[in-house]
Scaffold this motif. Sequence first.
Motif, PDB file in Angstrom:
ATOM      1  N   SER A 123      43.405 -57.040  19.169  1.00 45.53           N
ATOM      2  CA  SER A 123      44.583 -57.874  19.366  1.00 45.53           C
ATOM      3  C   SER A 123      45.309 -57.415  20.616  1.00 45.53           C
ATOM      4  CB  SER A 123      45.524 -57.770  18.162  1.00 45.53           C
ATOM      5  OG  SER A 123      46.773 -58.378  18.464  1.00 45.53           O
ATOM      6  N   ASN A 124      45.375 -58.295  21.620  1.00 46.78           N
ATOM      7  CA  ASN A 124      46.112 -57.910  22.813  1.00 46.78           C
ATOM      8  C   ASN A 124      47.616 -57.915  22.549  1.00 46.78           C
ATOM      9  OD1 ASN A 124      46.529 -60.728  22.823  1.00 46.78           O
ATOM     10  ND2 ASN A 124      46.381 -60.875  25.038  1.00 46.78           N
ATOM     11  N   ARG A 125      48.092 -58.795  21.697  1.00 48.07           N
ATOM     12  CA  ARG A 125      49.528 -58.861  21.406  1.00 48.07           C
ATOM     13  C   ARG A 125      50.013 -57.586  20.727  1.00 48.07           C
ATOM     14  NH1 ARG A 125      53.821 -61.830  21.450  1.00 48.07           N
ATOM     15  NH2 ARG A 125      55.412 -61.564  19.874  1.00 48.07           N
ATOM     16  N   PHE A 126      49.243 -57.085  19.782  1.00 48.05           N
ATOM     17  CA  PHE A 126      49.654 -55.922  19.012  1.00 48.05           C
ATOM     18  C   PHE A 126      49.084 -54.613  19.565  1.00 48.05           C
ATOM     19  CE2 PHE A 126      49.839 -59.517  15.997  1.00 48.05           C
ATOM     20  CZ  PHE A 126      51.207 -59.527  15.826  1.00 48.05           C
ATOM     21  N   GLY A 127      48.275 -54.720  20.622  1.00 48.31           N
ATOM     22  CA  GLY A 127      47.743 -53.522  21.250  1.00 48.31           C
ATOM     23  C   GLY A 127      46.860 -52.693  20.348  1.00 48.31           C
ATOM     24  N   VAL A 128      46.080 -53.354  19.512  1.00 44.20           N
ATOM     25  CA  VAL A 128      45.215 -52.622  18.583  1.00 44.20           C
ATOM     26  C   VAL A 128      43.759 -53.029  18.763  1.00 44.20           C
ATOM     27  CG1 VAL A 128      46.960 -52.250  16.804  1.00 44.20           C
ATOM     28  CG2 VAL A 128      45.548 -54.282  16.713  1.00 44.20           C
ATOM     29  N   ARG A 129      42.914 -52.078  18.479  1.00 43.22           N
ATOM     30  CA  ARG A 129      41.476 -52.324  18.379  1.00 43.22           C
ATOM     31  C   ARG A 129      41.009 -51.446  17.231  1.00 43.22           C
ATOM     32  NH1 ARG A 129      37.474 -54.418  21.851  1.00 43.22           N
ATOM     33  NH2 ARG A 129      35.444 -53.826  21.053  1.00 43.22           N
ATOM     34  N   ILE A 130      40.486 -52.069  16.202  1.00 38.22           N
ATOM     35  CA  ILE A 130      40.060 -51.319  15.024  1.00 38.22           C
ATOM     36  C   ILE A 130      38.655 -51.741  14.622  1.00 38.22           C
ATOM     37  CG2 ILE A 130      42.371 -50.858  14.108  1.00 38.22           C
ATOM     38  CD1 ILE A 130      41.954 -53.223  12.232  1.00 38.22           C
ATOM     39  N   HIS A 131      38.033 -50.890  13.850  1.00 34.70           N
ATOM     40  CA  HIS A 131      36.689 -51.176  13.360  1.00 34.70           C
ATOM     41  C   HIS A 131      36.656 -50.860  11.866  1.00 34.70           C
ATOM     42  CE1 HIS A 131      32.379 -51.736  13.489  1.00 34.70           C
ATOM     43  NE2 HIS A 131      32.278 -50.659  12.718  1.00 34.70           N
ATOM     44  N   GLY A 132      36.147 -51.810  11.112  1.00 35.38           N
ATOM     45  CA  GLY A 132      35.956 -51.602   9.688  1.00 35.38           C
ATOM     46  C   GLY A 132      36.960 -52.340   8.828  1.00 35.38           C
ATOM     47  N   LYS A 133      36.470 -52.757   7.683  1.00 28.97           N
ATOM     48  CA  LYS A 133      37.270 -53.548   6.752  1.00 28.97           C
ATOM     49  C   LYS A 133      38.482 -52.772   6.233  1.00 28.97           C
ATOM     50  CE  LYS A 133      36.481 -56.670   2.887  1.00 28.97           C
ATOM     51  NZ  LYS A 133      35.397 -57.304   2.120  1.00 28.97           N
ATOM     52  N   GLU A 134      38.307 -51.488   5.930  1.00 28.93           N
ATOM     53  CA  GLU A 134      39.432 -50.714   5.389  1.00 28.93           C
ATOM     54  C   GLU A 134      40.518 -50.503   6.438  1.00 28.93           C
ATOM     55  OE1 GLU A 134      40.176 -50.153   2.214  1.00 28.93           O
ATOM     56  OE2 GLU A 134      38.412 -51.393   1.933  1.00 28.93           O
ATOM     57  N   ALA A 135      40.124 -50.253   7.679  1.00 27.36           N
ATOM     58  CA  ALA A 135      41.118 -50.121   8.755  1.00 27.36           C
ATOM     59  C   ALA A 135      41.859 -51.440   8.961  1.00 27.36           C
ATOM     60  CB  ALA A 135      40.446 -49.668  10.049  1.00 27.36           C
ATOM     61  N   ASN A 136      41.139 -52.545   8.876  1.00 20.43           N
ATOM     62  CA  ASN A 136      41.775 -53.856   9.001  1.00 20.43           C
ATOM     63  C   ASN A 136      42.727 -54.099   7.827  1.00 20.43           C
ATOM     64  OD1 ASN A 136      42.128 -56.425  10.322  1.00 20.43           O
ATOM     65  ND2 ASN A 136      40.919 -57.318   8.661  1.00 20.43           N
ATOM     66  N   ARG A 137      42.331 -53.701   6.625  1.00 20.08           N
ATOM     67  CA  ARG A 137      43.190 -53.860   5.450  1.00 20.08           C
ATOM     68  C   ARG A 137      44.495 -53.076   5.633  1.00 20.08           C
ATOM     69  NH1 ARG A 137      42.666 -55.216   0.093  1.00 20.08           N
ATOM     70  NH2 ARG A 137      40.417 -55.409   0.260  1.00 20.08           N
ATOM     71  N   GLU A 138      44.401 -51.835   6.074  1.00 15.20           N
ATOM     72  CA  GLU A 138      45.602 -51.021   6.279  1.00 15.20           C
ATOM     73  C   GLU A 138      46.534 -51.656   7.305  1.00 15.20           C
ATOM     74  OE1 GLU A 138      44.683 -46.936   7.161  1.00 15.20           O
ATOM     75  OE2 GLU A 138      43.235 -46.838   5.508  1.00 15.20           O
ATOM     76  N   LEU A 139      45.956 -52.093   8.426  1.00 12.27           N
ATOM     77  CA  LEU A 139      46.759 -52.728   9.470  1.00 12.27           C
ATOM     78  C   LEU A 139      47.421 -54.001   8.962  1.00 12.27           C
ATOM     79  CD1 LEU A 139      47.568 -52.914  12.527  1.00 12.27           C
ATOM     80  CD2 LEU A 139      45.572 -54.418  12.750  1.00 12.27           C
TER      81      LEU A 139
END
Length: 125
Positions: A34-50
Amino acid sequence: MNTAKIARDWIDSYNSQDTERYHALYADDVDVASNRFGVRIHGKEANRELMDTYFAALPDGQMTAKSVIASERLVAMELEFNGTVALGYDGLPGLPHPGDRFSVDLCIVLELFDGLICRERDYSD
């Protein structure tokens, strides 16, 4: 695979804050940027936390699709997002101050594999 239906489910589950339904749309090894939120994540659990953090920070957040373009494996959506930042969520990337209502136009691109979102990108000003 009906990619347009998956896109509608993605929007509907976000808008209803049905977190289980929302997270069930993602592959275990999803890649999200996400360029708006400045995040780059990998994995379903990391996405869930975010996303659980952003669901809590934007309890009235709503997306409205302006247009949806779907192919066999990709969906591009032009969305309008409206929401109010909840108190206690100061300093989250991409969000205004707590108590502030805001609106932003987004383009979200979802890539699907085996009926699940394996890659998500968002673009905004």
